[in-house]
Design a protein around this motif. Structure first.
Motif, PDB file in Angstrom:
ATOM      1  N   MET A   1       0.851  -1.190   0.000  1.00 34.18           N
ATOM      2  CA  MET A   1       0.000   0.000   0.000  1.00 34.18           C
ATOM      3  C   MET A   1       0.883   1.234   0.000  1.00 34.18           C
ATOM      4  O   MET A   1       1.781   1.366   0.808  1.00 34.18           O
ATOM      5  CB  MET A   1      -0.888  -0.007   1.251  1.00 34.18           C
ATOM      6  CG  MET A   1      -1.877   1.157   1.277  1.00 34.18           C
ATOM      7  SD  MET A   1      -2.959   1.002   2.698  1.00 34.18           S
ATOM      8  CE  MET A   1      -3.804  -0.505   2.266  1.00 34.18           C
ATOM      9  N   ARG A 107       4.873  -4.016  11.239  1.00 34.30           N
ATOM     10  CA  ARG A 107       4.675  -4.565   9.897  1.00 34.30           C
ATOM     11  C   ARG A 107       4.351  -6.054   9.913  1.00 34.30           C
ATOM     12  O   ARG A 107       3.480  -6.515   9.172  1.00 34.30           O
ATOM     13  CB  ARG A 107       5.925  -4.340   9.046  1.00 34.30           C
ATOM     14  CG  ARG A 107       6.173  -2.909   8.628  1.00 34.30           C
ATOM     15  CD  ARG A 107       7.413  -2.797   7.753  1.00 34.30           C
ATOM     16  NE  ARG A 107       7.309  -3.641   6.588  1.00 34.30           N
ATOM     17  CZ  ARG A 107       8.220  -4.545   6.226  1.00 34.30           C
ATOM     18  NH1 ARG A 107       9.312  -4.698   6.957  1.00 34.30           N
ATOM     19  NH2 ARG A 107       8.048  -5.275   5.141  1.00 34.30           N
ATOM     20  N   LYS A 111       0.521  -5.987  12.482  1.00 32.78           N
ATOM     21  CA  LYS A 111      -0.124  -5.625  11.208  1.00 32.78           C
ATOM     22  C   LYS A 111      -0.807  -4.262  11.275  1.00 32.78           C
ATOM     23  O   LYS A 111      -1.848  -4.041  10.656  1.00 32.78           O
ATOM     24  CB  LYS A 111      -1.153  -6.693  10.814  1.00 32.78           C
ATOM     25  CG  LYS A 111      -0.595  -8.098  10.674  1.00 32.78           C
ATOM     26  CD  LYS A 111       0.393  -8.207   9.527  1.00 32.78           C
ATOM     27  CE  LYS A 111       0.888  -9.638   9.347  1.00 32.78           C
ATOM     28  NZ  LYS A 111       1.865  -9.755   8.235  1.00 32.78           N
ATOM     29  N   GLU A 114       0.008  -0.606   8.057  1.00 33.18           N
ATOM     30  CA  GLU A 114      -0.804  -0.051   6.974  1.00 33.18           C
ATOM     31  C   GLU A 114      -1.572   1.181   7.437  1.00 33.18           C
ATOM     32  O   GLU A 114      -1.785   2.118   6.661  1.00 33.18           O
ATOM     33  CB  GLU A 114      -1.781  -1.108   6.442  1.00 33.18           C
ATOM     34  CG  GLU A 114      -1.096  -2.231   5.684  1.00 33.18           C
ATOM     35  CD  GLU A 114      -2.086  -3.202   5.078  1.00 33.18           C
ATOM     36  OE1 GLU A 114      -3.303  -2.975   5.244  1.00 33.18           O
ATOM     37  OE2 GLU A 114      -1.651  -4.177   4.438  1.00 33.18           O
ATOM     38  N   GLN A 274       5.057  -0.688   0.234  1.00 30.01           N
ATOM     39  CA  GLN A 274       3.919  -1.579   0.025  1.00 30.01           C
ATOM     40  C   GLN A 274       3.953  -2.671   1.072  1.00 30.01           C
ATOM     41  O   GLN A 274       4.983  -3.327   1.239  1.00 30.01           O
ATOM     42  CB  GLN A 274       3.954  -2.175  -1.383  1.00 30.01           C
ATOM     43  CG  GLN A 274       3.771  -1.143  -2.483  1.00 30.01           C
ATOM     44  CD  GLN A 274       3.749  -1.792  -3.866  1.00 30.01           C
ATOM     45  OE1 GLN A 274       4.042  -2.970  -3.998  1.00 30.01           O
ATOM     46  NE2 GLN A 274       3.404  -1.000  -4.867  1.00 30.01           N
ATOM     47  N   ASP A 275       2.840  -2.873   1.774  1.00 31.67           N
ATOM     48  CA  ASP A 275       2.750  -3.920   2.795  1.00 31.67           C
ATOM     49  C   ASP A 275       1.434  -4.638   2.669  1.00 31.67           C
ATOM     50  O   ASP A 275       0.437  -4.034   2.317  1.00 31.67           O
ATOM     51  CB  ASP A 275       2.887  -3.310   4.203  1.00 31.67           C
ATOM     52  CG  ASP A 275       4.327  -3.236   4.656  1.00 31.67           C
ATOM     53  OD1 ASP A 275       4.994  -4.281   4.653  1.00 31.67           O
ATOM     54  OD2 ASP A 275       4.799  -2.139   5.002  1.00 31.67           O
TER      55      ASP A 275
END
Length: 275
Positions: A1, A107, A111, A114, A274-275
């Motif tokens: 993302m 990350r 989580k 983001e 981006q994750d």
């Protein structure tokens, strides 16, 4: 993302954009500080064990033998010689490790990273906020080692002067910034261990913490001076013990340039993360 918010800020006047980035940086830092403040004692003590072992083993053990045969380039004895290096070492280890694991935890495990990328702030502010938290971590531990140095030497002016503290903050900024970039790129905690084993641990011993790089052969001297920790160790040692005329002023701009380069790389990484 992807972090999608640098573009609107680029249309604002430069002064307004600077104030916005500063405010956003403090916002990100405050979020980190709320988590950090409940672990102040833990963070301050985290990087104290290794320097204490080195101080006892090298400074008191090996140092007693070395003092009988040679006089160090700075300080009255070998223990005093390595104390600034131990402060540089502790600030590097905690600034890098604490920042890296903080980002990896967000990350990989919780989580929640983001959500950070969706916050309406400039990518540079995301980097700077995390980096400032790393500086605070490093300074907390450094203060613990400075206290040990004061107990062993009693030289308050040596370890609490503005030049010494400036170099210490710059060192924390460099390695906290490196920790941000590593934290954004690693895929697992095992990868963090690889960076630690192949970057941080070798730098701990080769970054002029235990020796004077001026005594090395030319080839090895070139390798040692590629490491940012070398400039911190040499600078801290000079700031603590040597006259101002002998201070290596080049160490400040070099560390500053490295910190700025990492900030550019970190902001770019956040903008394309981006994750």
């Amino acid at each position: 993302m992807n972090s999608l918010l640098p573009l609107p800020l680029s249309k604002t006047p430069k002064g307004s954009q600077f104030r916005t980035i500063l405010a956003d940086t403090l916002t990100i830092f405050w979020g980190e500080w709320l988590d950090l403040r409940v672990r102040i004692v833990q963070v301050a003590a985290a990087g104290l064990v290794s320097p204490l072992i080195y101080i006892i083993g090298f400074g008191l053990g090996l140092g007693s033998a070395l003092d009988a045969t040679m006089k160090p380039a700075a300080g009255d004895n070998y223990l005093q010689f390595i104390l600034p290096g131990m402060i540089a070492l502790s600030s590097m280890t905690i600034s890098f490790g604490g920042t890296t694991f903080s980002i990896c935890g967000d990350r990989i495990f919780t989580k929640t990273f983001e959500e950070t990328l969706l916050v309406p702030v400039h990518p540079l502010a995301l980097y700077l906020g995390r980096m400032l938290a790393g500086i605070v971590r490093g300074m907390m531990t450094s203060c613990s080692v400075i206290l040990v140095a004061l107990i062993f030497t009693g030289k308050f002016a040596s370890f609490l002067n503005p030049l010494f503290l400036l170099l210490l903050v710059l060192n924390c900024a460099v390695f906290a910034g490196l920790g941000v970039i590593v934290g954004l790129n690693v895929k697992s905690l095992e990868s963090v261990g690889l960076y630690n084993n192949f970057v941080i641990v070798p730098m701990s011993f080769l970054g002029a913490t235990f020796f004077d790089p001026a005594t090395l052969p030319t080839v090895l001297k070139g390798v040692v001076y590629l490491l940012p920790l070398t400039y911190t160790s040499v600078g801290l040692r000079a700031a603590a013990y040597l006259p101002l005329s002998q201070f290596p002023w080049y160490s400040i701009p070099i560390l500053l340039v490295v910190a700025i380069a990492l900030a550019v790389a970190g902001a770019y990484q956040f903008a394309h993360q981006q994750d």
